[in-house]
Design a protein around this motif. Structure first.
Motif, PDB file in Angstrom:
ATOM      1  N   UNK A  37     -11.796  -2.469   5.708  1.00 38.85           N
ATOM      2  CA  UNK A  37     -10.778  -1.707   5.437  1.00 38.85           C
ATOM      3  C   UNK A  37      -9.300  -2.312   6.020  1.00 38.85           C
ATOM      4  N   UNK A  38      -9.762  -2.907   7.226  1.00 39.94           N
ATOM      5  CA  UNK A  38      -8.831  -3.749   7.989  1.00 39.94           C
ATOM      6  C   UNK A  38      -8.312  -5.005   7.295  1.00 39.94           C
ATOM      7  N   UNK A  39      -9.396  -5.826   6.908  1.00 34.61           N
ATOM      8  CA  UNK A  39      -9.199  -7.069   6.322  1.00 34.61           C
ATOM      9  C   UNK A  39      -8.346  -6.826   4.899  1.00 34.61           C
ATOM     10  N   UNK A  40      -8.558  -6.019   4.221  1.00 36.12           N
ATOM     11  CA  UNK A  40      -7.884  -5.821   2.851  1.00 36.12           C
ATOM     12  C   UNK A  40      -6.663  -5.376   3.026  1.00 36.12           C
ATOM     13  N   UNK A  41      -6.499  -4.348   3.880  1.00 40.17           N
ATOM     14  CA  UNK A  41      -4.991  -3.881   4.139  1.00 40.17           C
ATOM     15  C   UNK A  41      -3.876  -4.904   4.825  1.00 40.17           C
ATOM     16  N   UNK A  42      -4.633  -5.739   5.636  1.00 39.26           N
ATOM     17  CA  UNK A  42      -3.818  -6.636   6.388  1.00 39.26           C
ATOM     18  C   UNK A  42      -3.678  -7.807   5.283  1.00 39.26           C
ATOM     19  N   UNK A  43      -4.302  -7.994   4.449  1.00 42.24           N
ATOM     20  CA  UNK A  43      -4.258  -9.217   3.196  1.00 42.24           C
ATOM     21  C   UNK A  43      -2.963  -8.457   2.538  1.00 42.24           C
ATOM     22  N   UNK A  44      -3.096  -7.189   2.131  1.00 44.93           N
ATOM     23  CA  UNK A  44      -1.967  -6.402   1.287  1.00 44.93           C
ATOM     24  C   UNK A  44      -0.587  -6.686   2.159  1.00 44.93           C
ATOM     25  N   UNK A  45      -0.506  -6.252   3.573  1.00 47.10           N
ATOM     26  CA  UNK A  45       0.455  -6.411   4.241  1.00 47.10           C
ATOM     27  C   UNK A  45       1.217  -7.668   4.244  1.00 47.10           C
ATOM     28  N   UNK A  46       0.493  -8.472   4.479  1.00 47.71           N
ATOM     29  CA  UNK A  46       1.026 -10.242   4.598  1.00 47.71           C
ATOM     30  C   UNK A  46       1.512 -10.367   3.197  1.00 47.71           C
ATOM     31  N   UNK A  47       1.085  -9.940   2.126  1.00 45.28           N
ATOM     32  CA  UNK A  47       1.527 -10.478   0.871  1.00 45.28           C
ATOM     33  C   UNK A  47       2.746  -9.487   0.307  1.00 45.28           C
ATOM     34  N   UNK A  48       3.131  -8.469   1.065  1.00 44.53           N
ATOM     35  CA  UNK A  48       4.292  -7.776   0.603  1.00 44.53           C
ATOM     36  C   UNK A  48       5.345  -8.506   0.264  1.00 44.53           C
ATOM     37  N   UNK A  49       5.901  -7.940  -0.788  1.00 44.67           N
ATOM     38  CA  UNK A  49       7.391  -8.661  -1.532  1.00 44.67           C
ATOM     39  C   UNK A  49       8.351  -8.411  -0.200  1.00 44.67           C
ATOM     40  N   UNK A  50       8.894  -9.431   0.475  1.00 45.05           N
ATOM     41  CA  UNK A  50       9.911  -9.408   1.417  1.00 45.05           C
ATOM     42  C   UNK A  50      11.251  -9.450   1.074  1.00 45.05           C
ATOM     43  N   UNK A  51      11.593  -9.590  -0.301  1.00 51.55           N
ATOM     44  CA  UNK A  51      12.824  -9.584  -0.689  1.00 51.55           C
ATOM     45  C   UNK A  51      13.647  -8.344  -0.340  1.00 51.55           C
ATOM     46  N   UNK A  52      13.002  -7.158  -0.496  1.00 46.05           N
ATOM     47  CA  UNK A  52      13.560  -5.930  -0.217  1.00 46.05           C
ATOM     48  C   UNK A  52      12.557  -5.020   0.535  1.00 46.05           C
ATOM     49  N   UNK A  53      13.117  -4.184   1.454  1.00 45.49           N
ATOM     50  CA  UNK A  53      12.126  -3.032   2.253  1.00 45.49           C
ATOM     51  C   UNK A  53      12.302  -1.833   1.629  1.00 45.49           C
ATOM     52  N   UNK A  54      12.908  -1.700   0.420  1.00 41.21           N
ATOM     53  CA  UNK A  54      12.898  -0.464  -0.208  1.00 41.21           C
ATOM     54  C   UNK A  54      11.927  -0.321  -1.438  1.00 41.21           C
ATOM     55  N   UNK A  55      11.408  -1.338  -1.943  1.00 44.83           N
ATOM     56  CA  UNK A  55      10.572  -1.253  -3.197  1.00 44.83           C
ATOM     57  C   UNK A  55       9.118  -0.604  -2.888  1.00 44.83           C
ATOM     58  N   UNK A  56       8.571  -0.893  -1.356  1.00 50.24           N
ATOM     59  CA  UNK A  56       7.555  -0.357  -0.906  1.00 50.24           C
ATOM     60  C   UNK A  56       6.163  -0.921  -1.543  1.00 50.24           C
TER      61      UNK A  56
END
Length: 649
Positions: A37-56
């Motif tokens: 759970x921790x590894x998969x979620x951390x991978x997803x968070x690291x890969x977030x689209x950082x262009x905007x903080x609104x799309x989620x």
């Protein structure tokens, strides 16, 4: 097109045993599904689209079972009926059904970059980092992970050591691409005179020329074929116009003892480690939308605010985020909270982060919280990925009072704490960085042997032992703790062992409090509030009964009474607004009882405000008293012209 199975053999110069990557993770002290759970979620968070903080970001865990036509696509199209070196996978497919556990993220950038690991690039390399390589370069940006071994948990979670990967992303030329590839990490084996590493890929046959010769390997399916495979496996369900890119990883035949129980544990684990992403506290962070599903049916994810322990951690987290800059380790305190910043002090002053602590009414039993342990002196350690690294047990408070809190690492120290974590990222260990010269020099700005993580834990223990109450800390701490225990013991005898009501006479307070009977002053009424009874109801509640006397001439009426119960402590009286967010049981006003001059007429009123148009022969107020708590009552007297007098007992 025939699917190509790349069953990797050892190069003449050597290679990497696939099983060694799995041993790195199975050697950790954390449960495999916690790590998953921790590894998969951390991978997803690291890969977030950082262009905007609104799309989620969408993060989802789905359990499904593949059979029939979809199973045939898995067998013949995705795997090409080639199971050499992976007999457990073939055996599972022969059973006629294949369970899948799929972790999906959308609103993320996907696995970007080239698909060929030999391609030298200064751009993104997420695809080769996850699919091709094991470990990571020192030059790579630190996000959640530091070792590059965490992906092994996906293979460990599979009874057949195999996962499928589908990503919608961009390639090394920033061109949109959809990719699908299957991978396995098994034990190495010998096939005749050839040694195999145990690493497998299924995809499209490709050939690359290197300095050592020509190499045949498997490229991912792309385009329509990749999408068709993903749809058949249920791996494309979360992509949308708003969140068009991301990654889905399907674990084939997940090793779940009891499917529903395991999924509920995964849901609890999400709350346990990722609750900072479940509360709205930082406007510049992408919100995460969490899902856990069992064959299409939703599994509830516990809300942090509904958890007796996490509710308090959330409150301390919010205070840590709102702390003002400071240059010292001085506590700033309120009734139940205290905050400070933590510094190194040597060889030069460097900030490590913010510490926020809350005093608890009582420890929270492990059976009542998703944290999985009794909370009595725990600090949640958090750094930039905004996930809990661990619930670190701090020293006991010298008063014996339980507490919890949050430490939020400063950005400048994040890399130091990250490097001190083991492969599972579940603790900070100062021994892990004591020989990391480059990391230490980067932090201190010069050569230094001082270990900031070791200094951190030393300072934390000292800070948490240092009480913020005035006049505490003089003399022997053990004597103070013993005196506290004695005081608690004596308090148990008050009010039938359920708390107490303060009956001490205090100096009258003008306009906000007072006590005792007194004559009217300049036409204002005098007041007197006295405790007259404690009653226990059939349900075990204690009700405190107060008599309220008004010493006034008839011409001052009408007047209004306002009753305010408070908690009494040695240092001050605590009002409801002081602790309304602290989960503390508070005394509740129950009713007035008014008996007029005519003994035959009386009335009861449940509103805490009471208007008197004429004198009454007796006025009483009843207050529901919480267990283990001393209370008192304020009564404000307001005349029609707005002048005020108050009494309290």
């Amino acid at each position: 097109m025939r699917t190509f199975h790349h069953n990797q053999i050892f190069d003449p110069s050597g290679g990497f045993h696939a099983s060694s990557a799995k041993r790195t993770m199975t050697g950790q002290s954390m449960n495999i599904w916690e790590m998953f759970t921790r590894e998969s979620l951390q991978n997803s968070w690291d890969a977030r689209d950082r262009v905007s903080a609104e799309d989620g970001v969408t993060f989802a865990v789905d359990y499904d079972v593949i059979e029939g036509a979809e199973l045939e696509i898995l067998r013949s199209v995705i795997l090409g009926d080639d199971f050499i070196g992976v007999p457990a996978l073939e055996s599972q497919i022969e059973q006629g059904t294949v369970p899948l556990l799929t972790v999906s993220d959308t609103g993320t950038v996907g696995l970007r970059g080239p698909s060929n690991a030999t391609s030298a690039t200064t751009g993104h390399t997420e695809f080769t980092s996850f699919v091709r390589n094991i470990g990571r370069s020192e030059q790579k940006e630190l996000a959640g992970g530091t070792y590059g071994f965490g992906k092994a948990v996906f293979f460990i979670a599979s009874r057949v050591d195999t996962v499928m990967v589908y990503t919608r992303t961009v390639d090394e030329n920033d061109q949109a691409v959809h990719r699908f590839i299957t991978m396995a990490l098994t034990d190495g084996y010998q096939d005749g005179s050839v040694n195999h590493t145990g690493r497998h890929w299924w995809g499209v046959e490709a050939e690359a020329t290197t300095e050592t010769g020509s190499v045949t390997y498997a490229e991912p399916f792309t385009g329509e074929l990749a999408d068709r495979c993903a749809t058949a496996m249920g791996m494309d369900r979360y992509f949308s116009e708003e969140r068009p890119t991301g990654t889905a990883i399907s674990v084939i035949a997940p090793d779940l003892a009891d499917t529903e129980t395991s999924l509920r544990n995964i849901a609890r684990s999400l709350t346990r480690w990722a609750w900072p992403h479940m509360v709205t506290t930082e406007p510049d962070l992408d919100p995460i939308e969490f899902h856990v599903n069992l064959r299409g049916s939703r599994i509830g994810i516990p809300e942090p605010q509904d958890d007796p322990a996490l509710r308090s951690f959330v409150q301390t987290y919010e205070r840590a985020l709102s702390m003002q800059p400071s240059e010292s380790e001085e506590w700033r305190e309120s009734l139940v909270y205290r905050t400070t910043r933590v510094f190194t002090g040597r060889p030069r002053k460097k900030e490590l982060g913010r510490l926020s602590v809350k005093t608890l009414v009582a420890p929270v039993d492990e059976r009542d919280t998703v944290v999985g342990k009794t909370i009595e002196s725990e600090i949640a350690l958090i750094r930039n990925p905004r996930m809990i690294v661990e619930y670190w047990k701090g020293p006991a408070d010298i008063t014996g009072e339980p507490y919890c809190g949050v430490f939020l690492a400063d950005d400048s120290a994040d890399r130091v704490f990250a490097r001190s974590e083991p492969a599972a990222h579940h603790e900070w260990n100062h021994e892990s960085i004591q020989n990391e010269k480059g990391i230490l020099e980067e932090f201190w700005g010069s050569d230094s042997r001082n270990n900031p993580v070791k200094i951190f834990f030393e300072h934390m223990r000292l800070l948490l032992k240092r009480s913020v109450r005035k006049n505490i800390g003089r003399g022997d701490d053990r004597h103070f703790a013993a005196a506290t225990d004695i005081a608690r013991g004596l308090g148990d005898y008050l009010a039938n062992s359920v708390g107490g009501v303060d009956t001490r006479v205090r100096t009258p307070r003008r306009a906000s409090g007072g006590g005792g009977r007194r004559k009217s002053r300049a036409g204002l009424p005098g007041t007197d509030v006295r405790l007259v009874d404690l009653r226990r109801t059939e349900g075990g509640q204690i009700t405190a009964i107060f008599d309220i006397g008004i010493d006034a001439d008839d011409d001052v009426y009408p007047v209004q009474l306002k009753a305010t119960p408070v908690i009494r402590t040695d240092g001050s009286d605590v009002r409801f607004e002081d602790v309304e967010d602290a989960g503390v049981d508070f005394p509740v006003f129950e009713r007035w009882e008014v008996i007029s001059g005519n003994p035959q007429s009386s009335a009861s009123f449940t509103d805490s405000s009471l208007m008197l148009t004429e004198p009454a022969s007796r006025i009483r107020a009843s207050v529901i008293q919480p267990a283990d708590c001393a209370i008192t009552l304020y009564v404000d007297i307001v005349q029609t012209d707005g002048e005020t007098e108050a009494a309290q007992r």
